[in-house]
Design a protein around this motif. Structure first.
Motif, PDB file in Angstrom:
ATOM      1  N   UNK A 112       0.623  -1.391   0.110  1.00  0.00           N
ATOM      2  CA  UNK A 112       0.400  -0.108  -0.334  1.00  0.00           C
ATOM      3  C   UNK A 112       0.797   1.672  -0.056  1.00  0.00           C
ATOM      4  N   UNK A 113       1.529   1.275   1.006  1.00  0.00           N
ATOM      5  CA  UNK A 113       3.107   2.736   0.644  1.00  0.00           C
ATOM      6  C   UNK A 113       4.273   1.729   0.834  1.00  0.00           C
ATOM      7  N   UNK A 114       5.032   2.510  -0.003  1.00  0.00           N
ATOM      8  CA  UNK A 114       6.475   0.881  -0.033  1.00  0.00           C
ATOM      9  C   UNK A 114       7.818   2.203   0.704  1.00  0.00           C
ATOM     10  N   UNK A 115       7.624   3.746   0.151  1.00  0.00           N
ATOM     11  CA  UNK A 115       8.147   4.876   1.096  1.00  0.00           C
ATOM     12  C   UNK A 115       9.705   4.262   0.397  1.00  0.00           C
ATOM     13  N   UNK A 116      10.730   4.863   1.591  1.00  0.00           N
ATOM     14  CA  UNK A 116      11.917   5.481   1.695  1.00  0.00           C
ATOM     15  C   UNK A 116      12.845   3.276   2.499  1.00  0.00           C
ATOM     16  N   UNK A 117      14.197   3.180   2.249  1.00  0.00           N
ATOM     17  CA  UNK A 117      14.511   2.050   3.367  1.00  0.00           C
ATOM     18  C   UNK A 117      14.497   2.759   4.379  1.00  0.00           C
ATOM     19  N   UNK A 118      14.114   1.906   5.513  1.00  0.00           N
ATOM     20  CA  UNK A 118      14.087   2.391   7.435  1.00  0.00           C
ATOM     21  C   UNK A 118      15.614   2.497   7.616  1.00  0.00           C
ATOM     22  N   UNK A 119      15.357   3.895   8.335  1.00  0.00           N
ATOM     23  CA  UNK A 119      17.336   3.934   8.926  1.00  0.00           C
ATOM     24  C   UNK A 119      17.532   3.447   9.672  1.00  0.00           C
ATOM     25  N   UNK A 120      16.218   2.126  10.408  1.00  0.00           N
ATOM     26  CA  UNK A 120      17.064   2.011  11.374  1.00  0.00           C
ATOM     27  C   UNK A 120      17.602  -0.021  11.170  1.00  0.00           C
ATOM     28  N   UNK A 121      18.575   0.219  11.754  1.00  0.00           N
ATOM     29  CA  UNK A 121      19.144  -1.138  11.698  1.00  0.00           C
ATOM     30  C   UNK A 121      19.008  -1.731  12.868  1.00  0.00           C
ATOM     31  N   UNK A 122      20.063  -3.448  12.615  1.00  0.00           N
ATOM     32  CA  UNK A 122      20.248  -3.751  13.624  1.00  0.00           C
ATOM     33  C   UNK A 122      21.749  -3.112  14.657  1.00  0.00           C
ATOM     34  N   UNK A 123      21.637  -3.315  16.146  1.00  0.00           N
ATOM     35  CA  UNK A 123      22.803  -2.991  16.363  1.00  0.00           C
ATOM     36  C   UNK A 123      23.570  -1.229  16.581  1.00  0.00           C
ATOM     37  N   UNK A 124      22.000  -0.440  17.077  1.00  0.00           N
ATOM     38  CA  UNK A 124      22.273   1.146  16.574  1.00  0.00           C
ATOM     39  C   UNK A 124      22.849   1.881  17.989  1.00  0.00           C
ATOM     40  N   UNK A 125      23.155   3.060  17.716  1.00  0.00           N
ATOM     41  CA  UNK A 125      23.980   3.270  19.018  1.00  0.00           C
ATOM     42  C   UNK A 125      22.509   3.911  19.274  1.00  0.00           C
ATOM     43  N   UNK A 126      22.583   4.420  20.939  1.00  0.00           N
ATOM     44  CA  UNK A 126      22.052   4.622  21.544  1.00  0.00           C
ATOM     45  C   UNK A 126      21.624   6.515  21.346  1.00  0.00           C
ATOM     46  N   UNK A 127      22.762   7.158  20.829  1.00  0.00           N
ATOM     47  CA  UNK A 127      22.313   8.818  20.787  1.00  0.00           C
ATOM     48  C   UNK A 127      21.875   8.294  18.986  1.00  0.00           C
ATOM     49  N   UNK A 128      22.029   7.694  18.175  1.00  0.00           N
ATOM     50  CA  UNK A 128      21.875   7.738  17.115  1.00  0.00           C
ATOM     51  C   UNK A 128      19.660   7.414  17.137  1.00  0.00           C
ATOM     52  N   UNK A 129      19.388   6.401  17.941  1.00  0.00           N
ATOM     53  CA  UNK A 129      17.934   5.511  18.631  1.00  0.00           C
ATOM     54  C   UNK A 129      17.132   7.349  18.952  1.00  0.00           C
ATOM     55  N   UNK A 130      18.747   8.005  19.868  1.00  0.00           N
ATOM     56  CA  UNK A 130      17.063   9.138  20.445  1.00  0.00           C
ATOM     57  C   UNK A 130      17.242  10.104  19.440  1.00  0.00           C
TER      58      UNK A 130
END
Ligand code: 4AD
Ligand code: MG
Length: 440
Positions: A112-130
């Motif tokens: 229904x909606x493809x969008x862009x590649x999702x930026x969050x993968x495995x093992x991301x840093x805490x800062x990035x996730x914030x």
């Protein structure tokens, strides 16, 4: 049966009634269903693709066999990104290998909606996730905390409601600091200065003279420069205030509430607790009445002297061997808020009670009996070098129908953090606000 493209062409409200919630799939084994949601995971081989769909009620694996579906469905099942939105149509099968024990054998799947590649993968840093918190709030890690916290606060509310408390709404714009000027946020309020509320307490003290038991569940703002895993600049406190309650009655209520919440959450939500490696038995073992440790006794245990403050490190030391939450009571009046009543048995101290949690968490609730006499309150304000005129209305409460009263505040994020063994308090609120985080 209806085809997916027909369903998608229909109005949302009509198609809605044909969609099956993932949590209900167990009732549809062997039957054809439509599900829709976000792509949680995806993997594919030459002839078989698995699109794992999440709809907020659960997660299901949708198996798409190249030979069983149209070219379009096969292409969609292969081209989706994580977090693309898909609709699937297929037969429900029980499958032990599938994430929640059920699988959908797809007849059709539509992106229904493809969008862009999702930026969050495995093992991301805490800062990035914030940094990408607006996207991370959809993660199972956060969603399950939010569910837990919502159920926890429902329990807390119904516990107090059952005792005859009334929920009330304190203002968030206030005219003076209640919990110390150093952590108050100042905001422009037309041509005046206002402060964001640090506590509902002072306003609840006014309200109990009309309705003796009230509570507020509201945000508190503190300009806390500390970067610790237990401080936020915006957090939500549950604050009961009780007319005709003394120090002891208030502590009993604090303890009963905490014990009740531990037991209810362990009984009603063991699965959620286990996701965070909390054994429900730990919470069932929480049992009052909790020990009351005076400041003086704490000093002895810590090898400190009168006047030394008990901060997180000291709280941790005190709680190292203790398995049950423990009250720290009767701290020196100079170190405590102006509204706390003097302890007649030792007038150097006040009738305050902090409830410390085990496991290195420290204070989770803070309460006290309040000053009820006008003259004592004036003295307490003076001692703390606060201006009477800033507390004019609060003082006036002691002129008309003043009664003994007490109350406390329970930090909802601190409690969640303890119960779920969260590494940081930031994960106990969707958009944490700290000294260096205002975005997203
Ligand atoms: O001990 P505090 O500052 O007490 C009060 O605000 C009283 N007026 C409450 C009352 O008697 N009605 O805060 C109460 C609780 C703490 O025990 C802690 O759980 C939480 O609020 N808390 C915080 N949580 C997250 N971040 C912070 N910066 C917090 N400060 C306090
Ligand atoms: Mg406190």
């Amino acid at each position: 049966m209806l085809k997916l493209d027909e369903l998608l062409k229909d109005t949302l409200s009509r198609s809605e009634s044909r969609i099956t919630k993932i949590s209900d799939l167990r009732d549809h084994v062997g039957k054809e269903v439509f599900v829709r949601g976000w792509v949680h995971r995806q993997r594919a081989s030459t002839n078989l693709a698995f699109v794992i769909i999440r709809d907020g009620t659960g997660i299901v694996q949708c198996a798409v066999k190249k030979d069983d579906v149209t070219e379009k469905t096969w292409k969609d099942a292969n081209d989706v990104f994580l977090e693309s939105v898909v609709y699937a149509h297929g037969t429900v099968a029980k499958d032990e290998r599938a994430p929640d024990g059920y699988e959908i054998r797809a007849k059709e799947l539509v992106t229904y909606f493809r969008g862009d590649a999702f930026p969050i993968g495995k093992d991301q840093s805490t800062e990035f996730l914030l940094d990408v918190r607006h996207l991370w709030v959809r993660s199972q890690h956060i969603v399950n905390v939010l569910r837990f916290k919502a159920y926890l606060m429902q329990e807390a509310r119904s516990f107090l409601d059952g005792m005859g408390f009334l929920e009330v709404q304190p203002p968030m714009f206030t005219s003076s600091a209640a919990e110390g000027g150093s952590t108050v946020f100042e905001v422009k309020y037309f041509d005046k200065k206002a402060y964001l509320s640090q506590t509902a307490q002072l306003y609840s003290e006014a309200m109990i003279e009309g309705y003796p038991l009230v509570y507020a569940f509201a945000p508190s703002f503190r300009a806390e420069p500390s970067r610790t895993p237990r401080h936020l600049t915006e957090f939500w406190q549950l604050e009961p205030e009780e007319a005709f309650f003394d120090f002891e009655m208030n502590m009993r209520l604090m303890g009963d509430l905490v014990e009740h919440l531990c037991h209810q959450m362990a009984k009603k939500h063991p699965e959620l607790l286990k996701k965070y490696n909390r054994d429900p038995k730990d919470l069932l073992a929480i049992k009052g009445p909790f020990e009351k440790m005076t400041y003086e006794k704490a000093l002895k245990e810590l090898g400190l002297k009168w006047g030394d403050s008990i901060g997180l490190d000291e709280e941790k030391t005190l709680m190292k061997e203790r398995k049950q939450p423990t009250f720290l009571v009767n701290q020196p009046k100079e170190m405590r808020a102006f509204y706390m009543k003097i302890n007649q048995k030792d007038p150097r101290t006040v009738l305050d009670s902090d409830l410390l949690a085990p496991e290195g968490i420290g204070e989770i609730l803070g309460g006290s009996e309040r000053v009820e006499s006008y003259d004592e309150l004036v003295r307490r304000l003076k001692e703390q070098k606060l201006k009477e005129k800033d507390y004019r209305w609060y003082l006036e409460l002691r002129k008309y129908g003043s009664v003994p009263h007490s109350g406390f505040g329970m930090g909802s994020e601190r409690l969640c953090r303890w119960m779920l063994k969260l590494e940081t308090i930031r994960d106990a609120i969707p958009f944490p606000r700290t000294m260096n985080r205002l975005e997203p």
